[in-house]
Enzyme design. Structure first.
Site, PDB file in Angstrom:
ATOM      1  N   ARG A 194      42.855  46.191  38.724  1.00 44.53           N
ATOM      2  CA  ARG A 194      42.664  46.638  37.338  1.00 44.53           C
ATOM      3  C   ARG A 194      42.430  48.137  37.226  1.00 44.53           C
ATOM      4  O   ARG A 194      42.839  48.764  36.236  1.00 44.53           O
ATOM      5  CB  ARG A 194      41.483  45.897  36.718  1.00 44.53           C
ATOM      6  CG  ARG A 194      41.354  46.216  35.237  1.00 44.53           C
ATOM      7  CD  ARG A 194      40.344  45.355  34.538  1.00 44.53           C
ATOM      8  NE  ARG A 194      40.309  45.693  33.105  1.00 44.53           N
ATOM      9  CZ  ARG A 194      39.208  45.681  32.381  1.00 44.53           C
ATOM     10  NH1 ARG A 194      38.066  45.373  32.930  1.00 44.53           N
ATOM     11  NH2 ARG A 194      39.235  45.982  31.096  1.00 44.53           N
TER      12      ARG A 194
ATOM     13  N   LEU B  14      37.140  45.520  50.075  1.00 45.86           N
ATOM     14  CA  LEU B  14      36.800  44.216  50.626  1.00 45.86           C
ATOM     15  C   LEU B  14      35.350  43.871  50.281  1.00 45.86           C
ATOM     16  O   LEU B  14      34.611  44.696  49.740  1.00 45.86           O
ATOM     17  CB  LEU B  14      36.992  44.232  52.147  1.00 45.86           C
ATOM     18  CG  LEU B  14      38.386  44.666  52.631  1.00 45.86           C
ATOM     19  CD1 LEU B  14      38.398  44.801  54.146  1.00 45.86           C
ATOM     20  CD2 LEU B  14      39.456  43.681  52.158  1.00 45.86           C
TER      21      LEU B  14
ATOM     22  N   SER C 227      46.465  42.464  52.142  1.00 46.33           N
ATOM     23  CA  SER C 227      45.395  41.573  51.706  1.00 46.33           C
ATOM     24  C   SER C 227      45.604  40.219  52.370  1.00 46.33           C
ATOM     25  O   SER C 227      46.551  40.025  53.134  1.00 46.33           O
ATOM     26  CB  SER C 227      45.394  41.431  50.176  1.00 46.33           C
ATOM     27  OG  SER C 227      46.502  40.654  49.746  1.00 46.33           O
TER      28      SER C 227
ATOM     29  N   ARG D 103      29.666  38.081  45.425  1.00 46.25           N
ATOM     30  CA  ARG D 103      28.434  38.612  44.849  1.00 46.25           C
ATOM     31  C   ARG D 103      27.341  37.549  44.737  1.00 46.25           C
ATOM     32  O   ARG D 103      26.179  37.872  44.499  1.00 46.25           O
ATOM     33  CB  ARG D 103      28.708  39.217  43.470  1.00 46.25           C
ATOM     34  CG  ARG D 103      29.547  40.490  43.520  1.00 46.25           C
ATOM     35  CD  ARG D 103      29.918  40.967  42.127  1.00 46.25           C
ATOM     36  NE  ARG D 103      30.706  42.190  42.163  1.00 46.25           N
ATOM     37  CZ  ARG D 103      32.020  42.231  42.344  1.00 46.25           C
ATOM     38  NH1 ARG D 103      32.689  41.090  42.506  1.00 46.25           N
ATOM     39  NH2 ARG D 103      32.668  43.371  42.382  1.00 46.25           N
TER      40      ARG D 103
ATOM     41  N   LYS E  71      31.679  50.950  46.670  1.00 52.17           N
ATOM     42  CA  LYS E  71      30.219  50.870  46.778  1.00 52.17           C
ATOM     43  C   LYS E  71      29.798  49.406  46.841  1.00 52.17           C
ATOM     44  O   LYS E  71      30.536  48.522  46.369  1.00 52.17           O
ATOM     45  CB  LYS E  71      29.572  51.617  45.607  1.00 52.17           C
ATOM     46  CG  LYS E  71      30.025  51.137  44.220  1.00 52.17           C
ATOM     47  CD  LYS E  71      29.375  49.837  43.837  1.00 52.17           C
ATOM     48  CE  LYS E  71      30.026  49.159  42.675  1.00 52.17           C
ATOM     49  NZ  LYS E  71      29.613  47.741  42.535  1.00 52.17           N
TER      50      LYS E  71
ATOM     51  N   ALA F 221      40.600  46.646  42.524  1.00 49.20           N
ATOM     52  CA  ALA F 221      41.795  47.339  43.020  1.00 49.20           C
ATOM     53  C   ALA F 221      42.957  47.163  42.057  1.00 49.20           C
ATOM     54  O   ALA F 221      43.707  48.111  41.780  1.00 49.20           O
ATOM     55  CB  ALA F 221      42.162  46.818  44.404  1.00 49.20           C
TER      56      ALA F 221
ATOM     57  N   ASP G 280      25.094  45.468  43.795  1.00 44.27           N
ATOM     58  CA  ASP G 280      26.320  45.587  43.012  1.00 44.27           C
ATOM     59  C   ASP G 280      26.207  46.614  41.891  1.00 44.27           C
ATOM     60  O   ASP G 280      27.104  47.450  41.719  1.00 44.27           O
ATOM     61  CB  ASP G 280      26.705  44.228  42.426  1.00 44.27           C
ATOM     62  CG  ASP G 280      28.105  44.233  41.842  1.00 44.27           C
ATOM     63  OD1 ASP G 280      29.039  44.638  42.559  1.00 44.27           O
ATOM     64  OD2 ASP G 280      28.275  43.843  40.678  1.00 44.27           O
TER      65      ASP G 280
END
Length: 313
Positions: free
Chosen positions: A16, A69, A35, A160, A92, A14, A172
């Site tokens: 960058r 998120l 946030s 992740r 995604k 978000a 991912d």
């Protein structure tokens, strides 16, 4: 018309990519951010900073919500956003599985709101050109799709790395490659998984997933997604009478740089472009005038179904 965007989440992507894209778009503005960290939200310099996700959703001036998120939170906050009367662009993978994606699609239809999965590469002019060449029949019926998206990362304290939060290389970055399968093969309607090889990490996520499949009974497809080694990204599509391959610029993540495409014996050049800006502008155009191109939800659902199929193999 300028569309008011609100962000749920203020993480890396978000900060960058998407926030700069909203600022660069000619039909969007960053109206608000919420946030877990108010100070982090304020660094985005939106018009408003909210104390909670729900407070942002309660603001009637927010028209589109962008959700970045962790993957396991998508279903809840996509649903809440849609039910609050907001259009939604969600990172995604849209859901952890096809059941979640189907629930979100049904909610969007029930609420009469736009829902779009932010697979930003689908808006890149080079990928759009790949789809155009395939559809034109210039390389004949497809016979093979070979791709690779890998990188080496320690990723400490990152969702992740947690399978319960939707972590792992397949969800991912494998999803980019499955999106290519779906976009280039008329939805990959008939797909058979031939082999799946995985390397699991200490937290039990897949560090590497290597998949071979047959699509529509005639296309052999192979992809590798990995957090465990560095290698150039690759996308090559073979047909009965020719081939297409990405050349300069990463195959799936080329960003703000010139890129090129080989079609048979010629090279096509593409100017530097920010596909995040293209995505934001098209979603905003769809919201404002119902005339922007957005990735079909049928594609999002089919990708989720294929991911489920791979995970179950």
């Amino acid at each position: 018309m300028t569309v008011n965007w609100g962000f749920l989440g203020a993480g890396w992507i978000a900060n960058r990519a998407t926030a700069p894209a909203v600022r660069a778009a000619n039909n969007a503005q960053l109206f608000g951010v919420a946030s877990r960290d108010r100070a982090r939200s304020a660094k985005f310099e939106p018009q408003n900073v909210y104390d909670s996700y729900q407070q942002l959703l309660d603001d009637p001036q927010i028209e589109v919500v962008y959700i970045s998120l962790a993957n396991h939170q998508h279903l809840e906050w996509v649903t809440r956003s849609l039910e609050a009367g907001k259009h939604v662009l969600c990172e995604k993978p849209l859901g952890l599985n096809a059941i979640e994606v189907q629930k979100m699609i049904e909610c969007a239809q029930r609420c009469n709101q736009l829902l779009v999965e932010a697979v930003w590469t689908r808006w890149h002019p080079r990928f759009k050109r790949i789809a155009e060449v395939v559809a034109s029949g210039e390389i004949g019926e497809l016979s093979n799709i070979e791709s690779q998206f890998t990188f080496k990362s320690e990723m400490t304290e990152n969702y992740r790395l947690d399978p319960a939060l939707g972590g792992g290389a397949l969800l991912d970055i494998g999803c980019y490659q499955i999106n290519a399968w779906v976009a280039l093969t008329n939805g990959a309607k008939d797909l058979k998984i031939n082999t799946v090889e995985r390397k699991l990490g200490p937290t039990k996520i897949d560090l590497t997933t290597d998949v071979k499949a047959t699509i529509n009974n005639q296309i052999e497809a192979h992809f590798i997604s990995s957090f465990d080694f560095d290698a150039p990204q690759k996308l090559k599509i073979d047909g009965r009478s020719g081939s297409i391959a990405t050349e300069s610029g990463e195959s799936f993540s080329t960003w703000r740089e010139p890129s090129s495409l080989r079609v048979n014996d010629r090279i096509e050049q593409f100017y530097s472009v920010d596909a995040f800006v293209e995505m934001i502008q098209q979603v905003s155009e769809q919201v404002a005038n119902n005339s922007g191109w957005v990735m079909p939800l049928t594609d999002s659902l089919r990708v989720a179904q294929i991911l489920d199929q791979i995970i179950a193999s």
